[in-house]
Design a protein around this motif. Structure first.
Motif, PDB file in Angstrom:
ATOM      1  N   PRO A 113      11.489  39.762  15.380  1.00 13.56           N
ATOM      2  CA  PRO A 113      12.524  38.785  15.708  1.00 13.56           C
ATOM      3  C   PRO A 113      12.128  37.815  16.833  1.00 13.56           C
ATOM      4  O   PRO A 113      11.625  38.225  17.877  1.00 13.56           O
ATOM      5  N   ARG A 114      12.304  36.492  16.506  1.00  7.93           N
ATOM      6  CA  ARG A 114      12.421  35.490  17.538  1.00  7.93           C
ATOM      7  C   ARG A 114      11.216  35.321  18.436  1.00  7.93           C
ATOM      8  O   ARG A 114      11.363  34.962  19.606  1.00  7.93           O
ATOM      9  N   ILE A 165      21.142  41.437  17.883  1.00 12.29           N
ATOM     10  CA  ILE A 165      19.941  40.604  18.026  1.00 12.29           C
ATOM     11  C   ILE A 165      19.602  40.411  19.489  1.00 12.29           C
ATOM     12  O   ILE A 165      18.432  40.494  19.899  1.00 12.29           O
ATOM     13  N   GLY A 169      16.156  41.861  21.409  1.00 11.89           N
ATOM     14  CA  GLY A 169      15.267  40.938  22.110  1.00 11.89           C
ATOM     15  C   GLY A 169      14.102  40.457  21.261  1.00 11.89           C
ATOM     16  O   GLY A 169      13.834  41.011  20.190  1.00 11.89           O
ATOM     17  N   PRO A 170      13.412  39.433  21.754  1.00 13.52           N
ATOM     18  CA  PRO A 170      12.293  38.889  20.986  1.00 13.52           C
ATOM     19  C   PRO A 170      11.179  39.922  20.836  1.00 13.52           C
ATOM     20  O   PRO A 170      10.857  40.631  21.798  1.00 13.52           O
ATOM     21  N   GLY A 171      10.618  40.014  19.657  1.00 14.51           N
ATOM     22  CA  GLY A 171       9.520  40.942  19.420  1.00 14.51           C
ATOM     23  C   GLY A 171       9.923  42.396  19.377  1.00 14.51           C
ATOM     24  O   GLY A 171       9.070  43.280  19.274  1.00 14.51           O
ATOM     25  N   GLY A 172      11.224  42.667  19.457  1.00 11.69           N
ATOM     26  CA  GLY A 172      11.673  44.060  19.459  1.00 11.69           C
ATOM     27  C   GLY A 172      11.826  44.611  18.053  1.00 11.69           C
ATOM     28  O   GLY A 172      11.401  44.007  17.079  1.00 11.69           O
ATOM     29  N   HIS A 173      12.457  45.789  17.997  1.00 14.02           N
ATOM     30  CA  HIS A 173      12.577  46.481  16.718  1.00 14.02           C
ATOM     31  C   HIS A 173      13.996  46.993  16.530  1.00 14.02           C
ATOM     32  O   HIS A 173      14.596  47.516  17.455  1.00 14.02           O
ATOM     33  N   PHE A 174      14.487  46.836  15.316  1.00 12.59           N
ATOM     34  CA  PHE A 174      15.892  47.175  15.064  1.00 12.59           C
ATOM     35  C   PHE A 174      16.103  48.616  14.601  1.00 12.59           C
ATOM     36  O   PHE A 174      17.242  49.028  14.381  1.00 12.59           O
TER      37      PHE A 174
END
Lengths: 524, 524
Positions: free
Chosen positions: A248-249, B434, B438-443
């Motif tokens: 993400p992002r 989201i 955070g950016p570059g994270g994982h859900f």
């Protein structure tokens, strides 16, 4: 007679279809199999499975996301570009936030459609509008066929797959590389792939989008192939490339570097978030689409800051994962919804749309076929203009399969036939023929049929419609077994399009110079 | 990361999925596999691939055909019925011609939708509107599975197929018989089939439409099953039946007899021309559709003469033939066009629409899967309300396959999932999640995902998404091999719905009496 009686009668009456020799390879065009190479348009209505309110909700949420959260852009030069255009940039966190009017104003500058032209102008394609372009599989590390099995890709495999893609008229475009040539040095194999694309086909091909240098090299070689300079390709694109957001992002430096070079050279990037639900996006479809939309719009906006009016494609790559294992699932119901909804989003912004023909099967069986069909029907219904990986993809993208290439070709041709609008006029309504045949009669021998039957229906390259006894006598082959024989035959008979010896020499020269520069003086 | 890196990462990270025990048979409902039995609706927009002008041209041509050429009706009683209603009837040629106002006025009386109710009212289905009903295969003479191969059908096979159809929750309705029981006397086997349908499922079933007596028997047994009299079924239909026109333009006496009985008893016929292009219709799509439309409307008009407001379905069975052999081809591009265009026609007359899930493959392979998918996507897009042969059909209708039954079930379930509209709201847009990731994270581990993942995505019964190594270790099975194991497991575990012993006794009693009457005193 009843349907069941009729079916039995028709099948047992059917004569044996004979063997391989009957596979009438319609060698239309200088080197093609199946229907002639042709640009493809979808003249049927678009299909909106999101309501207008749902579409606006996703649109609104993605803009809110860009305004309140933004993207992380790991490149100072790009940050400066965003900032100069009016975005809110935090140099420390490298977060970029964009006001919605800014985003939408920029995105509106992108063209609704553009052409991409390879070394043979007859194979020019349009990207956008109602046009459909089928492109070959891109990037798996492995290759597979039913004789030799699954193995790491080699340059020889790559060349063979490119030849297949060249031979199959339903394929409009080849990718950067249908399989990774793992026997070549990683830093220069893009040169060899580019050469093979040019040498063995005269179709549009892609660049690999990682880093500036690969883009520079590919543009240089594409220009040589067209007998032009890279400057002459500016405004008259020869190549596209997939630029992924690290969802993400996050936008990585290599991706933004590749993207920047593409735009500066007037070539067309396909901006594609990589959004697997539950992994790189929320586990919900709405969250995935909102995030995909935000990421795509923000990066497309960047291209328009660099060069207003630059050709660019809105890419989607949203699917679900298998929640038990975390592995991506493709060709699923969710995948189909995401593809079609993504098309609605792209249409809202009047952007060309890229989607993909993907599946998660391990073998070219019924699962591979039904997942592929879900993906293809969704792509067509979603109005995808560029359908990536349309030929050859297997196993979630880890394998390029020779048999799958033929299976895909069969399906792509079927879609071309399906998309050919029906002709409804007095000739085709044929009331006179109906009168001539009379009640209970048969149309096989009537003039109206005889005049038309040879070209009346779609002719498959893979489907076998023989009756059971004939099929069994001939070896009881599955479609995959037939596909194996077909790709071999194609490769054995393929004659690549001619290439100017001077062009060929210049390409080799370029490659040699670049390899020496990267690998050292003794590089091959 | 790029798409290709991400795919590799996700696939190799995926844990092994384990063996058969992981096939979480969702045993929802008293005896079901997969998603719970549920009525299905298509809430997406209809899709019109014929332009308004094209639709009118076909409509107009079919009415002209009825006015100037008409149908041959091989039954004096029916001829009298048509004549009394104002049709032009030639007693010598037995041709019936109908003025367009007469036809359209009659057709307009038919209801847009109606219910069909089996012995378990929870399994009532709606036919028409936006409802979709999946019905099992009907009538092949042979059966097949991958262990025993292709063979003539027996009563035991028939019962096993019915049990499968009963067990598979995605199936709404069984047919008259999923395979012909060739080991039973031809004149009475419909009784045994009817009994098996009632005994082994509590779903809607069909009658075999040939001749009056079979209809009488089936209605009688359906009434017993519902604890009612045949008179009580009138106006509250329990059964449907397919009534074929002997295309071109001939209505056989057995068909009209069955049709007449169905209408007089208030049950619902599915009026279906049998229109293979180049054989029973002109080789052109327009001619086939015009002829199909004319035949269907003329016979539907007959039902409304008999009983204004009688429930009736507009059926289509149009496909092309393989022009080399004359054998029917199914699941082709032409088939898809005909199915979707047929739906547009049915909608024009506000009639419920029947179509079919059909293919022409000889083995349950990739071809069977892709032809099936063409047929199913077309049925869904064409707005088919009743999808005949949805489970189990192979080989142009000559075979009912056990493995194909499971393959079809997988696909029907996928369509049910695809047709579940997306939910777009603040919860699913998930902007908070989201932000949290955070950016570059994982859900994977975030609360929003954990709360939802267990039911987030469609769960297949057949698709295997394990990574290659795990799949290979587990035996490298194809989907068809897995299907083989699945149907055996279902049959081994199936518990038919309970039946009142008095009802069971009455059914057996009826059968015995009828068999004695037809076959003689010593009949079993």
């Amino acid at each position: 007679m009843s349907e069941r009686e009729g079916r039995q009668h028709a099948r047992t009456e059917g004569r044996s279809r004979g063997g391989r020799s009957e596979m009438r390879a319609r060698r239309s065009g200088s080197h093609g199999l199946g229907r002639p190479w042709a640009r493809l348009e979808n003249r049927y209505p678009t299909w909106d499975i999101l309501s207008a309110d749902q579409l606006e909700a996703i649109h609104d949420a993605s803009l809110t996301l860009l305004e309140t959260q933004g993207l992380e852009v790991l490149c100072d030069e790009a940050l400066a570009t965003y900032k100069a255009a009016g975005a809110e940039v935090d140099a420390a966190t490298r977060m970029v936030r964009l006001d919605r009017d800014l985003v939408l104003g920029l995105v509106a500058k992108a063209p609704e459609r553009f052409n991409v032209t390879p070394r043979n102008p007859d194979h020019r394609v349009e990207i956008g509008g109602r046009s459909i372009v089928f492109g070959g599989v891109s990037g798996p590390p492995n290759v597979s066929d039913t004789d030799r099995g699954r193995r790491p890709g080699t340059y020889e495999d790559q060349c063979n797959l490119i030849k297949l893609l060249g031979a199959l008229n339903c394929i409009h475009s080849v990718s950067s590389a249908p399989v990774e040539a793992q026997d070549l040095p990683a830093d220069t194999r893009h040169l060899d792939a580019c050469y093979a694309n040019i040498r063995y086909t005269d179709k549009v091909f892609l660049a690999r989008g990682i880093g500036r240098q690969r883009i520079v090299d590919t543009i240089a070689m594409a220009a040589i192939a067209r007998g032009q300079t890279p400057e002459q390709l500016d405004g008259d694109p020869a190549i596209m490339t997939v630029i992924n957001v690290n969802s993400p992002r996050r936008v990585d430096v290599e991706m933004i570097a590749g993207l920047t070079e593409m735009v500066r050279c007037g070539q067309a990037p396909i901006v594609t978030p990589f959004t697997l639900m539950g992994a790189m996006t929320p586990v919900t479809m709405a969250g995935a689409l909102a995030q995909q939309n935000a990421e795509a719009l923000a990066v497309i906006a960047y291209t328009q800051i660099l060069r207003p009016g630059a050709p660019v494609v809105y890419g989607g790559f949203t699917s679900n994962v298998d929640m038990k294992s975390g592995a991506p699932a493709f060709g699923t119901p969710e995948y189909a919804q995401a593809v079609i909804a993504g098309g609605q989003l792209a249409r809202r912004y009047r952007l060309p749309y890229r989607s993909s023909n993907v599946n998660a099967a391990n073998v070219v069986d019924a699962q591979a076929a039904y997942e592929t069909q879900n993906a293809l029907w969704a792509c067509i219904l979603g109005g995808a203009n560029f359908i990536h990986h349309a030929g050859g993809w297997m196993e979630g993208g880890l394998v390029a399969s020779f048999e799958k290439m033929i299976l895909d070709a069969e399906l792509l041709q079927q879609f071309a036939a399906f998309l050919t609008p029906m002709v409804i006029d007095d000739q085709t309504l044929a009331l006179d023929a109906i009168r001539e045949v009379g009640p209970g009669g048969h149309f096989f021998g009537v003039g109206h049929t005889l005049e038309r039957y040879e070209t009346a229906f779609y002719e498959p390259i893979l489907s076998d419609w023989r009756n059971y006894e004939s099929w069994k006598l001939a070896g009881a082959e599955t479609a995959t077994q037939r596909a194996n024989a077909t790709w071999k035959k194609i490769l054995a008979e393929y004659e690549p399009p001619a290439i100017d010896p001077g062009v060929d020499e210049a390409l080799k020269d370029y490659m040699a110079r670049r390899k020496r520069a990267v690998l050292g003086k003794d590089a091959a």
